[in-house]
Design a protein around this motif. Sequence first.
Motif, PDB file in Angstrom:
ATOM      1  N   HIS A 112      42.023  23.393  -3.384  1.00 21.56           N
ATOM      2  CA  HIS A 112      41.752  24.822  -3.221  1.00 21.56           C
ATOM      3  C   HIS A 112      43.033  25.593  -2.922  1.00 21.56           C
ATOM      4  O   HIS A 112      43.240  26.695  -3.445  1.00 21.56           O
ATOM      5  CB  HIS A 112      40.729  25.032  -2.105  1.00 21.56           C
ATOM      6  N   LEU A 113      43.889  25.034  -2.086  1.00 15.52           N
ATOM      7  CA  LEU A 113      45.167  25.690  -1.822  1.00 15.52           C
ATOM      8  C   LEU A 113      46.017  25.759  -3.084  1.00 15.52           C
ATOM      9  O   LEU A 113      46.699  26.763  -3.338  1.00 15.52           O
ATOM     10  CB  LEU A 113      45.923  24.931  -0.722  1.00 15.52           C
ATOM     11  N   GLY A 114      45.989  24.694  -3.876  1.00 11.87           N
ATOM     12  CA  GLY A 114      46.748  24.697  -5.122  1.00 11.87           C
ATOM     13  C   GLY A 114      46.259  25.750  -6.095  1.00 11.87           C
ATOM     14  O   GLY A 114      47.061  26.446  -6.736  1.00 11.87           O
ATOM     15  N   LEU A 115      44.944  25.902  -6.212  1.00 10.63           N
ATOM     16  CA  LEU A 115      44.396  26.930  -7.099  1.00 10.63           C
ATOM     17  C   LEU A 115      44.750  28.324  -6.604  1.00 10.63           C
ATOM     18  O   LEU A 115      45.053  29.223  -7.406  1.00 10.63           O
ATOM     19  CB  LEU A 115      42.880  26.761  -7.188  1.00 10.63           C
ATOM     20  N   LEU A 116      44.719  28.521  -5.280  1.00 11.48           N
ATOM     21  CA  LEU A 116      45.092  29.827  -4.732  1.00 11.48           C
ATOM     22  C   LEU A 116      46.571  30.105  -4.960  1.00 11.48           C
ATOM     23  O   LEU A 116      46.959  31.234  -5.312  1.00 11.48           O
ATOM     24  CB  LEU A 116      44.760  29.867  -3.243  1.00 11.48           C
ATOM     25  N   LEU A 117      47.409  29.092  -4.780  1.00 12.32           N
ATOM     26  CA  LEU A 117      48.837  29.267  -5.068  1.00 12.32           C
ATOM     27  C   LEU A 117      49.064  29.632  -6.530  1.00 12.32           C
ATOM     28  O   LEU A 117      49.914  30.468  -6.855  1.00 12.32           O
ATOM     29  CB  LEU A 117      49.589  27.974  -4.730  1.00 12.32           C
ATOM     30  N   SER A 118      48.313  29.003  -7.415  1.00  9.67           N
ATOM     31  CA  SER A 118      48.433  29.304  -8.840  1.00  9.67           C
ATOM     32  C   SER A 118      48.099  30.771  -9.116  1.00  9.67           C
ATOM     33  O   SER A 118      48.799  31.442  -9.891  1.00  9.67           O
ATOM     34  CB  SER A 118      47.509  28.383  -9.639  1.00  9.67           C
ATOM     35  N   SER A 119      47.059  31.290  -8.472  1.00 12.00           N
ATOM     36  CA  SER A 119      46.693  32.698  -8.658  1.00 12.00           C
ATOM     37  C   SER A 119      47.765  33.629  -8.096  1.00 12.00           C
ATOM     38  O   SER A 119      48.091  34.658  -8.706  1.00 12.00           O
ATOM     39  CB  SER A 119      45.347  32.984  -7.983  1.00 12.00           C
ATOM     40  N   LEU A 120      48.317  33.281  -6.938  1.00 12.92           N
ATOM     41  CA  LEU A 120      49.364  34.123  -6.345  1.00 12.92           C
ATOM     42  C   LEU A 120      50.625  34.128  -7.209  1.00 12.92           C
ATOM     43  O   LEU A 120      51.260  35.181  -7.393  1.00 12.92           O
ATOM     44  CB  LEU A 120      49.682  33.606  -4.942  1.00 12.92           C
ATOM     45  N   LEU A 121      50.999  32.978  -7.741  1.00  7.10           N
ATOM     46  CA  LEU A 121      52.172  32.914  -8.614  1.00  7.10           C
ATOM     47  C   LEU A 121      51.938  33.680  -9.910  1.00  7.10           C
ATOM     48  O   LEU A 121      52.862  34.316 -10.447  1.00  7.10           O
ATOM     49  CB  LEU A 121      52.515  31.456  -8.913  1.00  7.10           C
ATOM     50  N   ASN A 122      50.724  33.643 -10.417  1.00  7.63           N
ATOM     51  CA  ASN A 122      50.400  34.429 -11.600  1.00  7.63           C
ATOM     52  C   ASN A 122      50.531  35.921 -11.315  1.00  7.63           C
ATOM     53  O   ASN A 122      51.011  36.687 -12.161  1.00  7.63           O
ATOM     54  CB  ASN A 122      48.979  34.103 -12.060  1.00  7.63           C
TER      55      ASN A 122
END
Length: 761
Positions: free
Chosen positions: A578-588
């Motif tokens: 879940h943290l990885g998916l959230l990081l992916s959204s923030l980087l996007n």
Amino acid sequence: RHYMMSCVLEIIQGLPSIARSRRESDLKVKMRLISGYVSVICRMISSKKDKGTISRDFFLRKIMNNPYKRCLADVFCLEDNNDNNYVVPVESSSNQQFKYMQEDAAIVARSMINTISQLLGPKNCAIFADGCIADIFDSLLDRTQNRNLSVCDKTHFIWTQHNYGIAVIALELIKGQEEIGLKKRHLKIFKSFGKSILPILFSNPLWQLPSSFQWAQPMEKNSTKIIQGSVFQYSQHNLLPTSTMKGIIRDIKQNVFVPGISAMALHGNGLLQISLMQIIETLSTILGTNFAEYIPTIIYPLLQKTSDISSAMVQKAALDTLVSVSLSSGYKSFDQMLSAHFRYIIEVFSLELQGPFFIQSEEQLREQAVCFYSLHTIVRFILKDRVEESGQARGVDRSNDLDDETEFMVLIDMMQTINDWFNKNFKKSVIDLVKLMVVPLGMLQVFKGCTEYIDSLLQLHMKAHQNTYIDKKLVLSSDTLSRLINTMKRTMLTNSIFLSTPDLKLQREACDLFVTCFHLLSTVQRYTKDSKNDTTIDLGNPLFETLSKYWFPLQSRFQAIAQSFIDMDKNSDIARIHLGLLLSSLLNMISTLSELCDGFITDRFQNTIFPHMSKLLNLMLHNVEEMNRGSTASGDRLLRKEDVIVLNALLDCIRRVFSADGSHLSAMVPVVGSIILPFIGLDGDSGLSAMEATKALVRVDSDCLWRALLEASGTGIPARRLLPLPVQNSPKQTNTKSCFSRRCLEIIQFVNELPEQEIFY
């Protein structure tokens, strides 16, 4: 004839005892005997029409009595797997598993009901089926309102077992009339039948029966928390999305216990609702184009069932019903039917949100909030197709088209209504927001879909301004644009609340919505400059106004999540995903802002964003080296799933930032290049992403990475440096044939093909 009917009724009375004794062969013989008797009676009646009505009425009076109806329904009793309240896999089969019959016996049973339908005739079949649906509704209403019983526990499944057969009887009676074909004079009967049953089918509680754990709620207050999110809340901070739940069930192959919720009860609810949908589908086939008058009644409730809160089998059945109804009613496709009723659906949605000013109970809030998922489905099905149709219509005569500005206003008003509804029904406490997570989650998805749709239409308008004669209908007024900007600012204000919620999925949806909002504001800003709109109102710079307001909390959220990901225990797989998916959204989001805001991101990326990105990249490199020891795997297969997600997002962010704003970040090329160059050798998507990111860097400054690329490729530093450049760069014979060296050679070839560029200082 009267004697044979009495024999039929007598055999029907004995069917349940034969079924319960598990004598399936005897059961099939008895059901075939009933079909034979009824067929003979039908032939006798057809030869003596004057006495047929009396016989049908006698048979109808008998068979509609509760003992005979119950005997037929018990034959179709659902199988019980003694599930003990365990979650069943998401891919549960939609095939009806009857308790007393296998597939071949079920076919005989359905054929028996079809034959009885031929005996009863159109009018009596409609009366019988109407009575069956009324019985189901009255029984369920008595359970939920008078006795306040649960609709998703074991006791409810017992109710479903006994009442599902009644729905099957109603369905097969109507199908029997479809098979024999009806005369035009009989269509009035089924028109009246539709007017009678449709309001009952779509009323509460029958239509709102939960079919999945996403919307189920146990009655016991202390047994478990409210089932929410995509599956259920298993801890205080983490929710499993459907895709993750599938993977967990597939990987660990163990059940998850949910107190107060019966998986078979939810499965039975789904099968019951599917039977009701099939009745609607059969009715639309019988009435043909005459069914079009019922579309406003059925379209919105069926769209609700295509949403994520229903089980997969219910979603599929609802979609199949909508497609069948659209074709039967004279539409060329399902999309055409939805487009024709687009404004009506939006109006129904807005009216639902404008219900009671204050909702007294959480249950009422859950029932009303289902409309968010309904609209999310509409957005997915309609808006994309309408953008494509609108794009095809540019350059042609639009004199008969709808006014696009009116559609903008409809969507803007709807988004304002959603904001009003949210503000009046939720307190500003984070606990209250997460308590019923399915509501804000659906709301954010609706906002995102509508924002993307408006953004796409504005971009089509700008293309039309550049290439074709400007129709006045294509020019949006300043008032409309001002209302749009104000609505987006209010939507972003509501969205910012969810950045502070403890639920990571909500935070991710909030980040994705911020991206679409920034995109739309950028498009509005370009639209006001590029279009030939005679506006006298200065709209300012809405993108930078909102960005300056929200950048600091978004930046802080990225820094906090990045540090949490680094510090988190690697054994916490679900939380790290879940943290990885959230990081992916923030980087996007960071990458998108670098593309939309020229120069805005430069200093912020260099001083506040990239230091945390470098820590994450070093962590990924360390994980690769650590797992490479004693492992025969290669490439990104060495990394955990969550690490692959984060690594790909980091590399993609670097590629996009340096492609959009590389001229201002040329000083960072040596540092960034030295960090990401080792990832080029990874197999899979991560290696390809690293290669594309490196190409973006060498477009800015190839000299900084030139020596490293030559050495890594096996070419080496040329001894005679005054030789022409192509001769220097010709690869030497080397034993190095790794993926890393091959890709470095590809990048060198890419650099050689680059045109001369301006030198940045």
